[in-house]
Design an enzyme around this catalytic site. Structure first.
Site, PDB file in Angstrom:
ATOM      1  N   HIS A  10      17.842 -17.035  -7.871  1.00 41.00           N
ATOM      2  CA  HIS A  10      16.409 -16.793  -7.665  1.00 41.00           C
ATOM      3  C   HIS A  10      15.569 -18.052  -7.868  1.00 41.00           C
ATOM      4  CE1 HIS A  10      13.225 -14.154  -6.744  1.00 41.00           C
ATOM      5  NE2 HIS A  10      13.705 -13.062  -7.307  1.00 41.00           N
TER       6      HIS A  10
ATOM      7  N   ASP B 136      20.219  -9.111  12.071  1.00 38.27           N
ATOM      8  CA  ASP B 136      21.198  -8.771  13.115  1.00 38.27           C
ATOM      9  C   ASP B 136      22.124  -9.971  13.330  1.00 38.27           C
ATOM     10  OD1 ASP B 136      22.636  -8.064  15.344  1.00 38.27           O
ATOM     11  OD2 ASP B 136      20.900  -7.612  16.606  1.00 38.27           O
TER      12      ASP B 136
END
Length: 354
Positions: free
Chosen positions: A66, A275
């Site tokens: 992070h 995708d």
């Protein structure tokens, strides 16, 4: 620096169960835990494991450090990988480092009170224990989120306040204890000029709604919603700059976790649109809930369609077992139905596709 692994599993996607939502079974086999990778320094910035399934589908598991990016930055990276996999020569959004755009003033000048960074001692032992934690996910249909709103002022939206209130009642703290809802606000467009479009670093602040457990539990839901609205409304450019100065002046403290709760809305970053060339994922979001420095502090809204075709949100929760049962009862009562569903340590995503 990154680690990349691939594996084959002698199972099909259907064998993971009808409801693909946290907590995912066998997750320790879906993302290899490289020794030392849970640290911040001298550790891989990114772990990726691709697991091929017997049915022809695959699971892509990712753990990011992070310190390098926030949720929007991670989704930007994964979208770029997907575009390249589909034949693009360059990503449609080029990455922007430019960390100097979020530098503090010299000397730092903290101009706001930041309750999200209060030094709160855990004198009453109310930090959630590491043992006896229960993990569940709750599916909330969009129609029932909307049903929360008719009795509330029009300017108050969402079910964050509902989760905060139900969770507080479930934990049963002393009525005089302070409870915090840390509201995640993307500050990319709060600055003038805004951060560049491809900026992928951490660009979020955590303004805090704060009240006592007694007031939060006994007042109507509109009370909590109004506190959250006021907290978010304070996040001006000056507020963001004050946060930057506070982080430098105080040596980059962690936000307050004692009696705090955070819900990250992943609908805003759209992980479900990723995708890699096989179409959009069946599920894209956290593999488990309650991740962060203290288990149970952080949850998510994950866009989700259940087996009945209903659109809504999955909310993974991590609470002590007894508190989890009370939370489910309170949530059922707030939503007026029976929402039994199936949720904790690192910022991990699982993306699966037939």
């Amino acid at each position: 620096m990154y680690e990349n692994e691939q594996a084959d599993a002698d199972v099909t996607l259907e064998e993971f169960g009808d409801a693909l939502q946290p907590p995912f079974p066998c997750f320790d086999e879906l993302l290899f835990d490289v020794p030392g990778s849970s640290d911040i320094l001298d550790t891989p910035l990114l772990l990726i494991q691709l697991t091929r399934l017997n049915c022809g589908g695959f699971i892509l598991a990712v753990r990011m450090n992070h310190a390098i990016c926030d949720a929007q930055g991670l989704v930007q990276f994964l979208n770029a990988v997907g575009e390249l996999a589909r034949g693009a020569s360059v990503p449609s959004i080029l990455p922007v480092w430019r960390r100097e755009l979020l530098e503090a003033m010299i000397p730092p000048q903290v101009s706001y009170t930041h309750h999200e960074y209060d030094d709160v001692p855990d004198t009453r032992g109310t930090i959630l224990p590491f043992s006896d934690l229960s993990h569940r996910s709750f599916f909330i249909p969009s129609s029932e989120i909307a049903d929360l709103r008719p009795s509330l002022p029009l300017h108050l939206r969402g079910c964050t306040a509902c989760l905060w209130r139900c969770r507080t009642i479930a934990l049963d703290p002393d009525p005089e204890e302070e409870m915090r809802m840390l509201c995640i606000v993307n500050c990319r467009n709060k600055l003038n000029p805004p951060l560049p479009k491809g900026y992928y670093g951490n660009a979020i602040v955590f303004p805090a709604a704060i009240t006592t457990a007694g007031k939060l539990s006994t007042n109507p839901l509109a009370y909590a919603l109004d506190l959250i609205k006021k907290a978010k409304a304070c996040t001006t450019e000056e507020y963001v700059k004050s946060v930057l100065d506070l982080l430098v002046a105080r040596g980059r403290p962690h936000f307050t976790v004692v009696r705090s709760f955070i819900v990250s809305d992943l609908a805003k970053v759209r992980p479900g649109d990723i995708d890699f060339g096989w179409g959009k994922p069946i599920y894209s979001g956290p593999a488990i809930g309650g991740i962060g420095a203290i288990p149970g502090t952080l949850s998510f809204y994950v866009p989700y369609k259940n087996g009945k075709g209903e659109e809504g949100m999955v909310v993974p929760m991590c609470l002590p077992a007894a508190a989890m049962d009370r939370f489910e009862c309170e949530l059922n009562a707030a939503l007026g139905g029976d929402k039994k569903n199936d949720p904790a340590d690192k910022y991990e995503y699982v993306i699966s596709r037939l």
